[in-house]
Structures are given as C-alpha cells and as structure tokens.
Design a protein around this motif. Structure first.
Motif, PDB file in Angstrom:
ATOM      1  N   THR A 422      51.441  44.510  38.772  1.00 45.47           N
ATOM      2  CA  THR A 422      50.604  43.849  37.777  1.00 45.47           C
ATOM      3  C   THR A 422      49.550  42.948  38.396  1.00 45.47           C
ATOM      4  O   THR A 422      49.630  42.573  39.564  1.00 45.47           O
ATOM      5  CB  THR A 422      51.460  43.018  36.806  1.00 45.47           C
ATOM      6  OG1 THR A 422      51.875  41.816  37.461  1.00 45.47           O
ATOM      7  CG2 THR A 422      52.690  43.798  36.343  1.00 45.47           C
ATOM      8  N   ARG A 423      48.612  42.586  37.555  1.00 41.27           N
ATOM      9  CA  ARG A 423      47.546  41.656  37.949  1.00 41.27           C
ATOM     10  C   ARG A 423      47.898  40.218  37.610  1.00 41.27           C
ATOM     11  O   ARG A 423      47.056  39.319  37.759  1.00 41.27           O
ATOM     12  CB  ARG A 423      46.249  42.046  37.239  1.00 41.27           C
ATOM     13  CG  ARG A 423      46.401  42.145  35.738  1.00 41.27           C
ATOM     14  CD  ARG A 423      45.224  42.800  35.069  1.00 41.27           C
ATOM     15  NE  ARG A 423      45.582  43.185  33.711  1.00 41.27           N
ATOM     16  CZ  ARG A 423      44.724  43.221  32.710  1.00 41.27           C
ATOM     17  NH1 ARG A 423      43.464  42.897  32.901  1.00 41.27           N
ATOM     18  NH2 ARG A 423      45.119  43.595  31.511  1.00 41.27           N
ATOM     19  N   GLU A 430      47.485  34.490  43.417  1.00 43.29           N
ATOM     20  CA  GLU A 430      47.679  35.794  44.042  1.00 43.29           C
ATOM     21  C   GLU A 430      48.429  36.726  43.092  1.00 43.29           C
ATOM     22  O   GLU A 430      49.308  36.291  42.347  1.00 43.29           O
ATOM     23  CB  GLU A 430      48.463  35.636  45.340  1.00 43.29           C
ATOM     24  CG  GLU A 430      48.663  36.932  46.121  1.00 43.29           C
ATOM     25  CD  GLU A 430      49.444  36.714  47.417  1.00 43.29           C
ATOM     26  OE1 GLU A 430      49.746  37.716  48.084  1.00 43.29           O
ATOM     27  OE2 GLU A 430      49.747  35.545  47.746  1.00 43.29           O
ATOM     28  N   SER A 431      48.082  38.023  43.114  1.00 44.34           N
ATOM     29  CA  SER A 431      48.786  39.009  42.289  1.00 44.34           C
ATOM     30  C   SER A 431      49.178  40.212  43.132  1.00 44.34           C
ATOM     31  O   SER A 431      48.539  40.519  44.154  1.00 44.34           O
ATOM     32  CB  SER A 431      47.923  39.471  41.111  1.00 44.34           C
ATOM     33  OG  SER A 431      46.890  40.353  41.543  1.00 44.34           O
ATOM     34  N   ALA A 432      50.224  40.916  42.681  1.00 44.78           N
ATOM     35  CA  ALA A 432      50.683  42.099  43.405  1.00 44.78           C
ATOM     36  C   ALA A 432      49.633  43.199  43.397  1.00 44.78           C
ATOM     37  O   ALA A 432      49.400  43.871  44.412  1.00 44.78           O
ATOM     38  CB  ALA A 432      51.983  42.602  42.779  1.00 44.78           C
ATOM     39  N   LEU A 433      48.961  43.379  42.267  1.00 43.86           N
ATOM     40  CA  LEU A 433      47.936  44.416  42.190  1.00 43.86           C
ATOM     41  C   LEU A 433      46.706  44.033  43.008  1.00 43.86           C
ATOM     42  O   LEU A 433      46.058  44.890  43.613  1.00 43.86           O
ATOM     43  CB  LEU A 433      47.566  44.666  40.732  1.00 43.86           C
ATOM     44  CG  LEU A 433      46.729  45.913  40.419  1.00 43.86           C
ATOM     45  CD1 LEU A 433      47.281  47.159  41.085  1.00 43.86           C
ATOM     46  CD2 LEU A 433      46.609  46.112  38.920  1.00 43.86           C
ATOM     47  N   GLN A 528      41.342  37.995  45.768  1.00 43.19           N
ATOM     48  CA  GLN A 528      42.530  38.655  46.297  1.00 43.19           C
ATOM     49  C   GLN A 528      42.239  39.100  47.732  1.00 43.19           C
ATOM     50  O   GLN A 528      41.139  39.593  48.022  1.00 43.19           O
ATOM     51  CB  GLN A 528      42.907  39.838  45.414  1.00 43.19           C
ATOM     52  CG  GLN A 528      43.081  39.447  43.944  1.00 43.19           C
ATOM     53  CD  GLN A 528      44.160  38.394  43.733  1.00 43.19           C
ATOM     54  OE1 GLN A 528      45.347  38.673  43.880  1.00 43.19           O
ATOM     55  NE2 GLN A 528      43.762  37.172  43.404  1.00 43.19           N
ATOM     56  N   VAL A 529      43.205  38.951  48.632  1.00 46.84           N
ATOM     57  CA  VAL A 529      42.944  39.138  50.063  1.00 46.84           C
ATOM     58  C   VAL A 529      43.911  40.155  50.659  1.00 46.84           C
ATOM     59  O   VAL A 529      45.006  40.385  50.145  1.00 46.84           O
ATOM     60  CB  VAL A 529      43.033  37.796  50.818  1.00 46.84           C
ATOM     61  CG1 VAL A 529      42.066  36.781  50.203  1.00 46.84           C
ATOM     62  CG2 VAL A 529      44.456  37.236  50.814  1.00 46.84           C
ATOM     63  N   SER A 530      43.497  40.747  51.777  1.00 47.85           N
ATOM     64  CA  SER A 530      44.277  41.796  52.434  1.00 47.85           C
ATOM     65  C   SER A 530      45.355  41.208  53.325  1.00 47.85           C
ATOM     66  O   SER A 530      45.330  40.022  53.700  1.00 47.85           O
ATOM     67  CB  SER A 530      43.343  42.685  53.258  1.00 47.85           C
ATOM     68  OG  SER A 530      42.564  41.891  54.141  1.00 47.85           O
ATOM     69  N   GLN A 608      52.612  35.876  49.316  1.00 48.09           N
ATOM     70  CA  GLN A 608      52.581  34.750  50.249  1.00 48.09           C
ATOM     71  C   GLN A 608      51.304  34.701  51.086  1.00 48.09           C
ATOM     72  O   GLN A 608      51.247  34.025  52.102  1.00 48.09           O
ATOM     73  CB  GLN A 608      53.808  34.819  51.172  1.00 48.09           C
ATOM     74  CG  GLN A 608      53.964  36.143  51.890  1.00 48.09           C
ATOM     75  CD  GLN A 608      55.302  36.248  52.605  1.00 48.09           C
ATOM     76  OE1 GLN A 608      56.253  35.506  52.308  1.00 48.09           O
ATOM     77  NE2 GLN A 608      55.385  37.157  53.566  1.00 48.09           N
ATOM     78  N   ARG A 609      50.274  35.395  50.632  1.00 48.00           N
ATOM     79  CA  ARG A 609      48.993  35.362  51.353  1.00 48.00           C
ATOM     80  C   ARG A 609      48.189  34.124  50.971  1.00 48.00           C
ATOM     81  O   ARG A 609      47.421  33.606  51.781  1.00 48.00           O
ATOM     82  CB  ARG A 609      48.186  36.632  51.059  1.00 48.00           C
ATOM     83  CG  ARG A 609      48.929  37.903  51.417  1.00 48.00           C
ATOM     84  CD  ARG A 609      48.157  39.165  51.050  1.00 48.00           C
ATOM     85  NE  ARG A 609      48.962  40.357  51.276  1.00 48.00           N
ATOM     86  CZ  ARG A 609      48.565  41.606  51.091  1.00 48.00           C
ATOM     87  NH1 ARG A 609      47.322  41.837  50.662  1.00 48.00           N
ATOM     88  NH2 ARG A 609      49.383  42.619  51.318  1.00 48.00           N
ATOM     89  N   ILE A 610      48.321  33.687  49.732  1.00 51.63           N
ATOM     90  CA  ILE A 610      47.614  32.508  49.231  1.00 51.63           C
ATOM     91  C   ILE A 610      48.664  31.499  48.783  1.00 51.63           C
ATOM     92  O   ILE A 610      49.536  31.828  47.979  1.00 51.63           O
ATOM     93  CB  ILE A 610      46.696  32.863  48.050  1.00 51.63           C
ATOM     94  CG1 ILE A 610      45.753  34.018  48.423  1.00 51.63           C
ATOM     95  CG2 ILE A 610      45.892  31.648  47.602  1.00 51.63           C
ATOM     96  CD1 ILE A 610      44.983  34.581  47.243  1.00 51.63           C
TER      97      ILE A 610
END
Length: 613
Positions: A422-423, A430-433, A528-530, A608-610
């Motif tokens: 989801t977004r 941060e979101s999974a999508l 959103q980041v890689s 856990q990126r942001i």
C-alpha cells in the motif's frame, strides 16, 4: 512496409460500429462531411488568419487524471491563512480538445491547426500499446494540419517516426511486448505534415522528414518550419537516434528563410520543440502582493515572466526577423510572450502546456500586398480545454475501439505479491509501495545512458495513485497476481524516468523542500527513496543523510533517478532544475512492471529508510 491483417478482438455493434466507421474514415483521410458554407471575408488588402496550436500531447486520448489533468486557473487566500492556495480545474482529453478546436474555427474561414512536437511517445497504455497509432488517427480526426517532431517522436527510432508519417504496419506479433501494430490490418499514417528540418541522416544533409511546408489558403501562403531541440540525442535512448545528426535550431531555420522567400513566401512560422519555464507569479489580494505558482495564463501578461535561463529565449532572439511567430513546446508549460527579434521588434512565442489541456488561439493579419503578416497584429491567448462541452463523436469512437482491443494487454499478469502493498505512509512519511517504486526506478537500465549508473531514486508520493491489493481480480486472475492494468493504475501518468547529477548539498536541499517553500503550508510531501539511501529529520530540521551507511558528502556528485514531473521542479522541488547531465529514459510504468516480474512474489520490507528523531 507490408500491410497485414491481425485479429482485432470483439467488434463494436450497432451505433458504436457506425460511429467508429465514420471516425476511421475521417482519421484515415477518407470522405468526411463537408463543413457548412461560411461567408468569406471581402477580397480586400488584408485577411485575418487564425492559427490554433498545441504541443506535447503524448498520446493522452482519454482525459488525463490527477495532476496531469489539472491546471492552475486562479488563487485564493482562505480566511485566517497567510499563504494563498492554488485553484485548479480539470481539463484535457482529446474528445474535448477536438470539440474546442472545432468551436474555435467557427467564423474563421482562414484557419490552420498546428503542433510543436511530442504528439506521441511517453503515452498512456491506450495509445502506447498500439505504437501510438491511435494518437495519429486522433490527430487526423481533429484536423491537425502541421506538426514539428519532438524528442519523443524518436523513442522507437526514426524509421518508426517515418511510419507514423507515411503509414504501414510492422510485424510485431499480435500483442507481443505489450504492443500491437495495425490491429485492424492497416494504418494510413498522418494526414498532416510532420516536419523535421534539423534532423538529418549522419554524414548527409538529407532530412528524415520534410523541413518545411507551405500552406496556401485561398491565395494566402504561410510557410511552416518544424524542428526538434538540437539536444534531442541527450534525452533519448541511443537506439532511438542512431544514425542521425541534430542541427542547430537557429542556423537551420535561418537558412530556410531565403528558400521560402524564393518561392514567394514571406509569412513564416517556426514550430519548435524547445521551450521556456515561467517564474513565480505575483498575485494581488486586497492590495497585498503574494508570490504564487503561475496560473495557465500568467506568462507574460498576468504577473509572471519566463525564467531568463529558458532555452527558448536565445533561440527566439536570434531567429531571422523575417520569421513572424514561434510555436514552442517541450517544457510542458503554458505561456504567451513577446520576445524581441534581432531587429528589435516584438515577436510572439507561445506554448500550450501539455496533454491536450490547453490550446493557443492566435490571430494574425495577412497583407496581400506584401504577402506577409503584419507583426503588430499578432495576438495569442491560451484557452482551457474544459470538459463541459460535448465529446467529439469521432474521437469517442476511436477511444472505444482501442479500449476493447487493449484488454488482452491490460489483463496480462506481470508478477505476484505476497500481500497488500500500500501507499499508506508511516509517521515519517515512508510507504511500502513508495519503496517498491523507488527501487524499480533505480533498477531500470534505460536511465543509464552515457553517464554513471544512478545510486539514488526519488519518487513523489502524489504520483502513487492506488494500492496493490492481494485479493484484487479484475480479469479473473488468482489472488496475489498483479496485472499490467493494476500496475498502470498505480502509476497512471506515464511519466518518463530521468537520470541527472546532483551534489550532496543539492540532495539535502531537496529533502528540506519537502516541508519548506511552497510545501511549508500544505503539509509534508515526503519523497519516497530507494534502498541504501536513508535520512532522519525532526520537524523541519534535516538530520543525518546516508548512502549505503556512509554520510552524504556535500561536494560529491551523485547520480539520481526520478520522474519527469519532479525533474521539472514539480511539487515545489525546484532544486531539480539545477541538475546537470540530464538524461531521459523509459516510462516509469515499464520500470515498475519489469521490477515486479523480476522480484515475484514481492514481499515488502521494513519501513526504515526515512525516520523521525
């Protein structure tokens, strides 16, 4: 090229079939209903000419959605607010564009419709699935007369562009690789003139398409020179421009002026796929000036001017004074501006945004004695393609036909997910999508080009329009299967991916723009980041920023991939406009689909990126 017959799937019946037959007759250059007789103007010394123009259609047959289908039309200052907000309107869709153009032509017996490139390429599935043949048919049906080529006309190489102009089919299999040429057995090509004055075969002066065309309306002769930007090779995949040279725009057009004059053509218009960017608009409310995002009609009359670094400005300033007007594009921006020519005279330069959301209505007075346009008579205005008019039936029939044909592509399963992706954002944004899409963009090989491989991907959350749902089954597919249509619904805007160079300091500035500038009063817009890229923040203060566990260095240059919306400064991320070595890759939906195929079944990782401090 050979014509072939391919099964076209279920046929339309009854009234729909009759409408389609009429639509294709028009689009394919066949018999069309004669226009009603209109009184001609007196045969005097001058004639009023109408020029309708648009640019960067990008195959948007259906009314585009989201931000791609809106334009800023005004501003408002809500009670108690300190900053104005944008007032937008939903616009666009070729069914409405065709109707608006037809209405605009009423009462104008001397009228031409022209375009400034990127009619095709980076197109939605409905057009792109058929090599953009539906869009060419749609342009035929709305009675386009002339168009320049743009950089995206070269996405599939110049031979494919020539096929768009001349017609014919390619043997690509019945729906192979998400594309199917000539589902009805034939493709007539463009009934309008496609121009490419500054594109020649390598080592020759032979243009791949005509350099100019002269239109003669009841004795009024107007020459059109059509060009793409000379930097097209830097923003198109190498295979798309192989074997071609792209000449300087000014030198090319200026060299054609005496060629046209020898034919008795003094009225000259340049159609060029290069453009400008309006700056912020000054907007007044109760006598107080505010700086706001420019509305569609702001530049250059209503409180906004073109950014002085806009690439169209030096071109316009150096084109031969004999050229009477410039229709531009490429930047997807709306403007109507006078820019002085080398003789010091004002010359009109226009652009009508993108995706069929606007068209420009220009009136010009033609003097029969000089056989030229009276420069001081030129007046242009950008017109909204509103959706409150009747849909053009020919365009509606074309759309309905191809929507039926696209079903096999739309229903194709491209991968699997192990659960909902989801977004929905966590507390940090941060979101999974968002993670999935950013990873897909970073992995896409089309953005590498002649530069380094990107190490960071940044995706705008507003471009994520739907969730991937485990139990969704639009076409009877098994739970967890993801169809191409589902993936396209997640990213429906058909943005193209862009790689570019940013310093560590610029990347940090981008991150602060998530909650500052125009985003300060509108809530956070968390990019959103890689994987491998991470940062922390507290309130409006940026904390540690790392790449693969190492601090980002301000003076180091990093290769970043994003979409064209952000690369153009969208959503208030203006730092992108200072990027270097910009290179355009493929469509974001293709990257997304390929990544899902390669990583199925996909299971989201921890967010856990942001993080927030």
């Amino acid at each position: 090229m050979e014509t072939r017959k391919i099964p076209s799937g279920p046929r339309l019946a009854g009234a729909a079939a009759i409408a389609l037959t009429a639509a294709l007759a028009i689009a394919m250059g066949g018999p069309a209903q004669a226009a009603p007789n209109k009184p001609h103007p007196p045969n005097g010394p001058t004639v009023d000419i109408q020029l309708l123009s648009f640019n960067d259609f990008h195959g948007n047959l259906e009314a585009p959605g989201g931000s791609s289908g809106r334009l800023i039309v005004d501003h408002t200052l809500p009670a108690g607010a300190t900053k104005p907000t944008d007032v937008t309107k939903d616009v666009g869709g070729v069914e409405y564009l065709a109707t608006h153009l037809a209405q605009a032509r009423e009462g104008h017996p001397y009228s031409l419709t022209v375009a400034a490139g990127d009619l095709i390429g980076a197109s939605p599935l409905l057009s792109g699935a058929f090599h953009d043949e539906p869009s060419i048919l749609a342009m035929n049906a709305l009675k386009l007369d002339v168009s320049a080529v743009g950089n995206h006309e070269f996405d599939e190489g110049y031979q494919e562009l020539q096929r768009m102009a001349d017609g014919g089919c390619i043997d690509d299999g019945d729906g192979a690789n998400n594309q199917n040429s000539c589902p009805d057995g034939t493709f007539p090509g463009a009934s309008f003139d496609y121009l490419a004055a500054n594109v020649v075969k390598q080592g020759t002066n032979q243009t791949i398409l005509p350099a100019y065309v002269v239109k003669n309306i009841k004795g009024v002769k107007i020459g059109f020179i059509g060009m793409t930007l000379k930097d097209t090779p830097t923003i198109v995949t190498a295979s798309g421009v192989a074997g071609l040279e792209f000449k300087d725009e000014v030198a090319t057009a200026n060299a054609l002026v005496p060629v046209l004059k020898k034919q008795g053509v003094n009225a000259i218009v340049v159609l060029i796929h290069q453009g400008g960017v309006p700056g912020q608009q000054t907007w007044y409310h109760d006598g107080t000036a505010y700086t706001v995002n420019p509305s569609y009609d702001a530049a250059c009359a209503n409180g906004a001017q073109l950014d002085p670094t806009s690439p169209i400005i030096p071109i316009a300033k150096n084109l031969d004074p004999a050229i009477d007007m410039i229709v531009s594009g490429h930047t997807h921006q709306p403007y109507v501006c006078d820019i002085k020519d080398p003789a010091g005279n004002d010359r009109m330069v226009t652009s009508a945004s993108s995706f069929g959301r606007l068209f420009t209505d220009t009136t010009l007075t033609y003097d029969r004695r000089t056989q030229d346009i009276v420069r001081t008579s030129v007046h242009s205005a950008n017109m909204l393609v509103t959706r409150d008019v009747a849909k053009d039936p020919a365009e509606t029939a074309i759309i309905a036909h191809y929507k039926e044909l696209v079903k096999p592509i739309a229903s194709r399963v491209i991968g699997q997910i192990s659960g909902d992706v989801t977004r929905t954002q966590n507390a940090a944004g941060e979101s999974a999508l968002g993670d999935l899409i950013a990873d897909a963009q970073l992995a896409d090989p089309s953005v590498v080009g002649p530069y380094a491989t990107p190490v960071i991907a940044l995706m705008n959350p507003g471009g994520i329009r739907a969730d991937l749902t485990y139990n969704a089954s639009s076409w009877g597919e098994a739970p967890g299967d993801v169809t191409f249509e589902e993936a396209f619904t997640v990213q429906p805007f058909n943005n193209y991916l862009v790689s570019l160079d940013l310093t560590g300091a610029q990347i940090k500035q981008l991150l602060t723009e998530q909650w500052s500038g125009v985003n300060a009063g509108s809530g956070r817009k968390i990019l959103q980041v890689s994987a491998g890229f991470a940062y922390t923040y507290s309130g409006t203060t940026l904390g540690a920023v790392t790449l693969n566990g190492q601090p980002l260095q301000d003076a180091t240059t990093y290769r970043v991939v994003t979409n064209n919306f952000l690369a153009g400064g969208g959503d208030g991320f203006g730092t992108f406009l200072g990027a270097q070595n910009v290179y355009y890759g493929g469509l974001d939906i293709d990257a997304f689909a390929a990544y899902l195929t390669a990583h199925s079944p996909y299971t989201p990782g921890a967010l856990q990126r942001i993080t927030m401090q």
